[in-house]
Design a protein around this motif. Structure first.
Motif, PDB file in Angstrom:
ATOM      1  N   THR A   1      10.570 -26.645  12.765  1.00  0.00           N
ATOM      2  CA  THR A   1      10.732 -26.753  14.216  1.00  0.00           C
ATOM      3  C   THR A   1      12.056 -26.152  14.674  1.00  0.00           C
ATOM      4  OG1 THR A   1       9.385 -28.755  14.245  1.00  0.00           O
ATOM      5  CG2 THR A   1      10.766 -28.337  16.171  1.00  0.00           C
ATOM      6  N   SER A   2      13.115 -26.411  13.910  1.00  0.00           N
ATOM      7  CA  SER A   2      14.450 -25.938  14.297  1.00  0.00           C
ATOM      8  C   SER A   2      14.866 -24.669  13.572  1.00  0.00           C
ATOM      9  CB  SER A   2      15.487 -27.032  14.019  1.00  0.00           C
ATOM     10  OG  SER A   2      15.562 -27.313  12.624  1.00  0.00           O
ATOM     11  N   SER A   3      13.996 -24.148  12.680  1.00  0.00           N
ATOM     12  CA  SER A   3      14.324 -22.947  11.884  1.00  0.00           C
ATOM     13  C   SER A   3      15.608 -23.155  11.082  1.00  0.00           C
ATOM     14  CB  SER A   3      14.440 -21.710  12.776  1.00  0.00           C
ATOM     15  OG  SER A   3      13.214 -21.426  13.401  1.00  0.00           O
ATOM     16  N   GLN A   4      15.712 -24.320  10.464  1.00  0.00           N
ATOM     17  CA  GLN A   4      16.854 -24.665   9.628  1.00  0.00           C
ATOM     18  C   GLN A   4      16.363 -25.279   8.325  1.00  0.00           C
ATOM     19  OE1 GLN A   4      18.745 -27.319  12.502  1.00  0.00           O
ATOM     20  NE2 GLN A   4      20.409 -25.840  12.779  1.00  0.00           N
ATOM     21  N   TYR A   5      17.269 -25.318   7.344  1.00  0.00           N
ATOM     22  CA  TYR A   5      16.923 -25.981   6.090  1.00  0.00           C
ATOM     23  C   TYR A   5      18.071 -26.864   5.624  1.00  0.00           C
ATOM     24  CZ  TYR A   5      19.808 -22.566   3.497  1.00  0.00           C
ATOM     25  OH  TYR A   5      20.839 -21.811   3.006  1.00  0.00           O
TER      26      TYR A   5
END
Length: 476
Positions: A182-186
C-alpha cells in the motif's frame, strides 16, 4: 641400510619443499594499471602496475578474528574503464592452493568506471585454524577469473592473514524482508537470537534501532527499490559488529499478476476511448495454457473483456495514458475459465512500433475473454497501455433520414450534412486506428480525405452526444 633410508627421506622432504609453493598468476596484459589499492585491517597497500601484473605482498599481514567478518576494499584503475570480475581466495588448510570449496570467500564485479572501488566483507569460519594463511585477490575482464590465471587482461596480488581468537562475542540474528504494498515500502524483520557480550543495536548508517532483548526488531521502513545495508553492532567492540547484508524489495507484483485477478477492460470504439495502464514489474509466470506466439519467458499480466453484441472485439497495446512508451508486447487471447483456458489467438507486432493488435470475431456476446500480456523474452520491465474496442457499423439513436454523406465511394472530398450541428468527425481504418479527427460545429461540412490511402474506412459523426458510424470506400 638405515643411512640410505634417511638419505631418501631427506631428499623426499627437500623435493616436497621445492614443489610445495603457490602457483604464480601471469596475466599477459592489464587495462590501465589494474589493482591500485587493497585495504584490509592493518593492510593499506597502494600499488602501481607490477611485473607480469602480479604482486607478491604476502609479507604484509593483518589479523582476522576467528568466526567473525573482515571488511575490505579493492581499488582499480582500468584506463578507459572496463568491468573486472574480482575474487578473493584464502588457503584455509595451508595446502598451497585455493581449490577447496570454502576457499573462494568473495566474488564481485567492478562498475566499469576507470577509477572504481569494490567494498565488501568475508566471513572467517569458526573452524579456521589459528595462524597465518595466504590470501589472493585477483580480477580480469577476459574470461572466468581463477587463482592461477594466465590469460590476457588481469591483475593479482597476494597477502597474508593471521587468524586470532576474538576478544568479544558477537551478537547473532536472522533476517527477512516484509513489503507494504500500500505504501510502496518494505521492512527488514531482524530476529535477534544472541545478544553477544555487548549492548547491541542495528544501524543502516543513518538510523539506529536499539536491541534490548532477543526476539524480533522491525527495521525500516525503506522505500521500494532502495537497497539498504544493515549492521548488527556489538555496542562495546566494533570488532564484533556483524554486517547482516544488503536488503531490497523492488516492487509488489501487479494486482493482475494471475488470471484469477484479471482486470476488466471497458469496450470502446477506438483505442483511445478506454486505455488501461499496466506494468510487468515483478510480474511472475502463470501456469495457464501456453500461447502459440513466441517470446513467453515469464512475467505475464492478465486482463479480461466482455464480448459485445457484435461478437467481435479488438485488443491493442500501445502508449500509456501519460504518453509513456510501452514495452515490446505480446498478447494472447483465451476463452473459458482460469485454470482451464482455451487459446483463441495471439499477436506479437501487428500494432504500431512493437505493439500488439489482434481482432477476434464470431465470439459469443456476453462471454468473457481473457488476455495475457507479456514482454517479448521478458528482458525489459516497464509499463504498457492496453485497450479493447469494437467499431459499430451503425447506431439506432441517430436520425438517419436527415443525415447525408456523399459521394461513396469517394475520391477527395466527403460531404456531410445534418439537420443540426455536427460537433466532430473522426475517421478510422478497419483496425480501429484513428486516421483523422476534426471539430466541425456546423450542420454541413466537407472533409478532405485525399491524403488517405485507398481502402475502406469507418467515419464517426458525432451530434449532441449521438454517434453515427458509416463505412466509406476511398478510391482514386
Amino acid at each position: 641400510m638405515k643411512t640410505k633410508f634417511l638419505l631418501f627421506l631427506s631428499l623426499f622432504i627437500i623435493s616436497f619443499q621445492i614443489k610445495a609453493q603457490y602457483c604464480t598468476p601471469n596475466p599477459t596484459s592489464v587495462d590501465g594499471t589494474g589493482i591500485t589499492n587493497v585495504t584490509m585491517g592493518t593492510i593499506n597497500n597502494t600499488t602501481v602496475a607490477e611485473t607480469d601484473n602480479y604482486g607478491d605482498y604476502s609479507s604484509q599481514i593483518t589479523d582476522v578474528n576467528q568466526g567473525l567478518q573482515t571488511s575490505f576494499s579493492i581499488s582499480y584503475d582500468t584506463g578507459a574503464g572496463y568491468t573486472y570480475e574480482t575474487k578473493i581466495w584464502i588457503d584455509w588448510n595451508n595446502d598451497f592452493d585455493f581449490d577447496d570449496t570454502d576457499e573462494e570467500v568473495y566474488s564481485g564485479t567492478t562498475d566499469g568506471n576507470s577509477l572504481t572501488t569494490l567494498s565488501g566483507f568475508f566471513a572467517v569460519p569458526a573452524s579456521a585454524v589459528l595462524g597465518n594463511h595466504r590470501l589472493r585477490v585477483g580480477g580480469q575482464d577476459n574470461g572466468p577469473v581463477t587463482p592461477c590465471y594466465n590469460d590476457s587482461y588481469g591483475t593479482f596480488e597476494d597477502y597474508t592473514i593471521n587468524v586470532v581468537i576474538p576478544t568479544c562475542a558477537p551478537p547473532a540474528a536472522t533476517t527477512s524482508v516484509t513489503p507494504n504494498c500500500t505504501s510502496s515500502q518494505y521492512f527488514v524483520e531482524v530476529n535477534v537470537t544472541n545478544l553477544g557480550s555487548g549492548t547491541p543495536s542495528i544501524t543502516d548508517g543513518t538510523t539506529t534501532w536499539p536491541v534490548t532483548a532477543t526476539g524480533n526488531v522491525q527495521v525500516g521502513p525503506f522505500a521500494f527499490n532502495t537497497p539498504t545495508t544493515l549492521t548488527l553492532q556489538h555496542g562495546n567492540n566494533a570488532t564484533c559488529n556483524v554486517i547482516m547484508g544488503t536488503y531490497n524489495y523492488v516492487a509488489c507484483p501487479p494486482a493482475n499478476d494471475d488470471c484469477a485477478n484479471a482486470i476488466l477492460l471497458t469496450v470502446g470504439t477506438t483505442y483511445n476511448d478506454y486505455i488501461t495502464d499496466g506494468t510487468n514489474l515483478e510480474a511472475s509466470d502463470s501456469t495457464e495454457t501456453i500461447t502459440t506466439c513466441n517470446g513467453l519467458s515469464g512475467g505475464d499480466i492478465w486482463y479480461k473483456v466482455i464480448v459485445p453484441a457484435s461478437g467481435s472485439i479488438t485488443i491493442e497495446t500501445g502508449d500509456t495514458t501519460t504518453a509513456q512508451t510501452g514495452f515490446d508486447s505480446v498478447i494472447a487471447i483465451y476463452s473459458g475459465a482460469c485454470g482451464s483456458l482455451t487459446h483463441i489467438d495471439c499477436d506479437d507486432d501487428s500494432g504500431p512500433s512493437s505493439y500488439s493488435l489482434k481482432s477476434v470475431t464470431n465470439q459469443t456476446p456476453g462471454a468473457t475473454l481473457y488476455i495475457r500480456v507479456f514482454e517479448y523474452a521478458n528482458d525489459v520491465l516497464g509499463d504498457i497501455g492496453i485497450s479493447a474496442y469494437d467499431v459499430p457499423l451503425s447506431t439506432t439513436s441517430f436520425d438517419n433520414t436527415n443525415f447525408s454523406a456523399y459521394p461513396n465511394p469517394v475520391k477527395d472530398v466527403l460531404n456531410l450534412s445534418y439537420t443540426s450541428n455536427i460537433s466532430k468527425v473522426a475517421i478510422c481504418n478497419l483496425l480501429g486506428q484513428e486516421m483523422f479527427k476534426k471539430d466541425i460545429n456546423a450542420s454541413q461540412s466537407q472533409i478532405d480525405i485525399s491524403s488517405l490511402t485507398n481502402g475502406a474506412y469507418f467515419v464517426k459523426v458525432e451530434v449532441d452526444n449521438l454517434v453515427k458510424t458509416i463505412k466509406i470506400i476511398k478510391t482514386n
